[in-house]
Design a protein around this motif. Sequence first.
Motif, PDB file in Angstrom:
ATOM      1  N   ARG A   1       0.954  -1.323   0.193  1.00 40.29           N
ATOM      2  CA  ARG A   1       0.193  -0.033   0.235  1.00 40.29           C
ATOM      3  C   ARG A   1       0.864   1.358   0.023  1.00 40.29           C
ATOM      4  O   ARG A   1       0.533   2.352  -0.699  1.00 40.29           O
ATOM      5  CB  ARG A   1      -1.003   0.088   1.406  1.00 40.29           C
ATOM      6  N   GLU A   2       2.137   1.200   0.735  1.00 38.62           N
ATOM      7  CA  GLU A   2       2.858   2.463   0.821  1.00 38.62           C
ATOM      8  C   GLU A   2       3.232   2.746  -0.371  1.00 38.62           C
ATOM      9  O   GLU A   2       3.325   3.951  -0.794  1.00 38.62           O
ATOM     10  CB  GLU A   2       4.006   2.154   1.944  1.00 38.62           C
ATOM     11  N   ARG A   3       3.892   1.780  -1.199  1.00 38.30           N
ATOM     12  CA  ARG A   3       4.573   1.938  -2.454  1.00 38.30           C
ATOM     13  C   ARG A   3       3.662   2.342  -3.434  1.00 38.30           C
ATOM     14  O   ARG A   3       3.922   3.338  -4.327  1.00 38.30           O
ATOM     15  CB  ARG A   3       5.097   0.780  -3.133  1.00 38.30           C
ATOM     16  N   ALA A   4       2.401   1.906  -3.515  1.00 37.90           N
ATOM     17  CA  ALA A   4       1.319   2.228  -4.604  1.00 37.90           C
ATOM     18  C   ALA A   4       0.860   3.639  -4.283  1.00 37.90           C
ATOM     19  O   ALA A   4       0.859   4.460  -4.936  1.00 37.90           O
ATOM     20  CB  ALA A   4       0.011   1.404  -4.455  1.00 37.90           C
ATOM     21  N   ARG A   5       0.853   3.972  -2.864  1.00 39.78           N
ATOM     22  CA  ARG A   5       0.439   5.609  -2.668  1.00 39.78           C
ATOM     23  C   ARG A   5       1.546   6.266  -2.873  1.00 39.78           C
ATOM     24  O   ARG A   5       1.158   7.452  -3.292  1.00 39.78           O
ATOM     25  CB  ARG A   5      -0.017   5.755  -1.083  1.00 39.78           C
ATOM     26  N   GLY A   6       2.753   5.913  -2.778  1.00 46.34           N
ATOM     27  CA  GLY A   6       3.754   6.819  -3.365  1.00 46.34           C
ATOM     28  C   GLY A   6       3.927   7.340  -4.625  1.00 46.34           C
ATOM     29  O   GLY A   6       4.167   8.467  -4.930  1.00 46.34           O
ATOM     30  N   PHE A   7       3.573   6.357  -5.347  1.00 45.42           N
ATOM     31  CA  PHE A   7       3.487   6.643  -6.894  1.00 45.42           C
ATOM     32  C   PHE A   7       2.431   7.542  -7.270  1.00 45.42           C
ATOM     33  O   PHE A   7       2.423   8.629  -7.941  1.00 45.42           O
ATOM     34  CB  PHE A   7       3.427   5.413  -7.833  1.00 45.42           C
ATOM     35  N   LYS A   8       1.160   7.274  -6.665  1.00 43.28           N
ATOM     36  CA  LYS A   8      -0.050   7.999  -7.073  1.00 43.28           C
ATOM     37  C   LYS A   8       0.004   9.358  -6.430  1.00 43.28           C
ATOM     38  O   LYS A   8      -0.341  10.271  -7.056  1.00 43.28           O
ATOM     39  CB  LYS A   8      -1.256   7.341  -6.534  1.00 43.28           C
ATOM     40  N   LYS A   9       0.590   9.436  -5.260  1.00 43.50           N
ATOM     41  CA  LYS A   9       0.475  10.889  -4.490  1.00 43.50           C
ATOM     42  C   LYS A   9       1.197  12.002  -5.256  1.00 43.50           C
ATOM     43  O   LYS A   9       1.206  12.980  -5.526  1.00 43.50           O
ATOM     44  CB  LYS A   9       1.046  10.622  -2.947  1.00 43.50           C
ATOM     45  N   THR A  10       2.706  11.236  -5.613  1.00 44.16           N
ATOM     46  CA  THR A  10       3.473  12.304  -6.373  1.00 44.16           C
ATOM     47  C   THR A  10       2.718  12.717  -7.693  1.00 44.16           C
ATOM     48  O   THR A  10       2.912  14.000  -7.974  1.00 44.16           O
ATOM     49  CB  THR A  10       4.484  11.495  -6.758  1.00 44.16           C
ATOM     50  N   PHE A  11       2.449  11.953  -8.461  1.00 45.84           N
ATOM     51  CA  PHE A  11       1.610  12.578  -9.693  1.00 45.84           C
ATOM     52  C   PHE A  11       0.362  13.371  -9.079  1.00 45.84           C
ATOM     53  O   PHE A  11       0.196  14.405  -9.871  1.00 45.84           O
ATOM     54  CB  PHE A  11       0.777  11.567 -10.365  1.00 45.84           C
ATOM     55  N   ASP A  12      -0.194  13.095  -8.057  1.00 45.90           N
ATOM     56  CA  ASP A  12      -1.368  14.324  -7.633  1.00 45.90           C
ATOM     57  C   ASP A  12      -0.769  15.318  -7.190  1.00 45.90           C
ATOM     58  O   ASP A  12      -1.102  16.475  -7.592  1.00 45.90           O
ATOM     59  CB  ASP A  12      -2.062  13.618  -6.380  1.00 45.90           C
ATOM     60  N   GLN A  13       0.162  15.534  -6.333  1.00 50.28           N
ATOM     61  CA  GLN A  13       0.855  16.636  -6.115  1.00 50.28           C
ATOM     62  C   GLN A  13       1.526  17.631  -7.159  1.00 50.28           C
ATOM     63  O   GLN A  13       1.525  18.699  -7.130  1.00 50.28           O
ATOM     64  CB  GLN A  13       1.995  16.000  -5.116  1.00 50.28           C
ATOM     65  N   LEU A  14       1.958  16.772  -8.190  1.00 51.48           N
ATOM     66  CA  LEU A  14       2.499  17.437  -9.407  1.00 51.48           C
ATOM     67  C   LEU A  14       1.466  17.938 -10.531  1.00 51.48           C
ATOM     68  O   LEU A  14       1.661  18.591 -11.310  1.00 51.48           O
ATOM     69  CB  LEU A  14       3.485  16.497 -10.184  1.00 51.48           C
ATOM     70  N   GLY A  15       0.218  17.618 -10.144  1.00 56.13           N
ATOM     71  CA  GLY A  15      -1.078  18.039 -10.801  1.00 56.13           C
ATOM     72  C   GLY A  15      -1.151  17.508 -12.480  1.00 56.13           C
ATOM     73  O   GLY A  15      -1.446  17.998 -13.241  1.00 56.13           O
TER      74      GLY A  15
END
Length: 439
Positions: free
Chosen positions: A42-56
């Motif tokens: 879960r941590e790894r999956a959220r790490g990828f997705k969160k970064t894309f979201d933060q970058l818009g």
Amino acid sequence: MHFYGTSKINDKGHLEIGGVDTTILAQKYGTPLYVYDVGLIRERARGFKKTFDQLGVTSQVAYASKAFSSVAMVQLAEEEGLSLDVVSAGELHTALVAGFPREKIHFHGNNKSEEEIKMALNEQIGCIVVDNFSELFLLNSICEELQRPISILLRVTPGIEAHTHDYILTGQEDSKFGFDLLNGQAEQAIEFSLQSNHIQLLGLHCHIGSQIFETTGFILAAQKIMKQLNIWKEQINFKAKVLNLGGGFGIRYTSEDEPLPAAKYVEEIVKEVQSQATSLGMEMPEIWIEPGRSLVGDAGTTLYEIGSQKEVPNIRKYVAVDGGMSDNIRPALYDAKYEAVLANRPLDEIEETVSIAGKCCESGDMLIWDLPLPKAGRGDLLAVFCTGAYGYSMSNNYNRIARPAVVFVEDGEDTLVVKRETLDDLVKQDLPYKKKVCK
């Protein structure tokens, strides 16, 4: 001693994963046993997705299920909002049984059969990654036959090959995968797709390697593809909605490995694509990536029971376990390296260096050479780390050894997600043969 995710030594002095004592897991489910740390996945999956979201940036993070495919794993990927890559009818069927959203399934592979293509179309999956002209023409004809549309990406070889710390800039024409970016084949495939009444060309896909510890290769691939897309925008009016830069993000198997955080890969990829889009006056495409190993690799640990030992004086000591190349063929195939501890006695003093042998009838069935360990005896429990990718998925029945069970652990709870094969399972597809006697 390096532990991963939620792994730690508990108050009993045992290795614990996901809040569960590994000695209890071994007693409950037997060995060999694959144990997955769900919290780390879960941590790894959220790490990828969160970064894309933060970058818009509009994106898709697709789990490359070839790393480890099971109904439970596919359901976990859905829980984390991932898309899913499949490369066979079997992986697609697993996704369908798991109830995974069809529109988020991407079908890869260099030799999809007519039956597999029809299955993908009838199930109305989200995307097919087309690998060659033969497939492109067959797909188009089947779409016409079934009167079903399909979205596709064209896989291209951008002339970048990256593995671990190295990258190679070559023509890359000699590959079983994809259309060459610069020899005219990719352009021909684009033009054919644009003229089709049933195919919607979303964009391009590439995959430059595996176990990559730097971002240089991804940056070079993005540069080359974006510049070529700009040429095609002007020459043939093709505007790519999607740029899929594949996977291959490295993980730590041993102390020699130094992978980057998930966020770093995403940040550098996005930065380069944005830079190219701005300088070339292009629209920013959606960015898709395909992590597999980097989601599940170091979340997996294999537990073995130690059995026999053999000492060759002045050379080495062999310690055998109850598994081997039947549950982890990577050391035999790739000379893959692993680290391990005694799960039931991880804090004991290191007393010797041994080599961990598998039980298959092959001299090459060696899991780890020269492993520092406490004095180990029959019945001790060995935990081999980072076996979550390409362990179970490449397991086999050599010597008619049954495949191990798979357990998910999270928040102090253990859940059996793949049953251990039985001896009867090994012969269930066999049929008797009785020679006919001529009278």
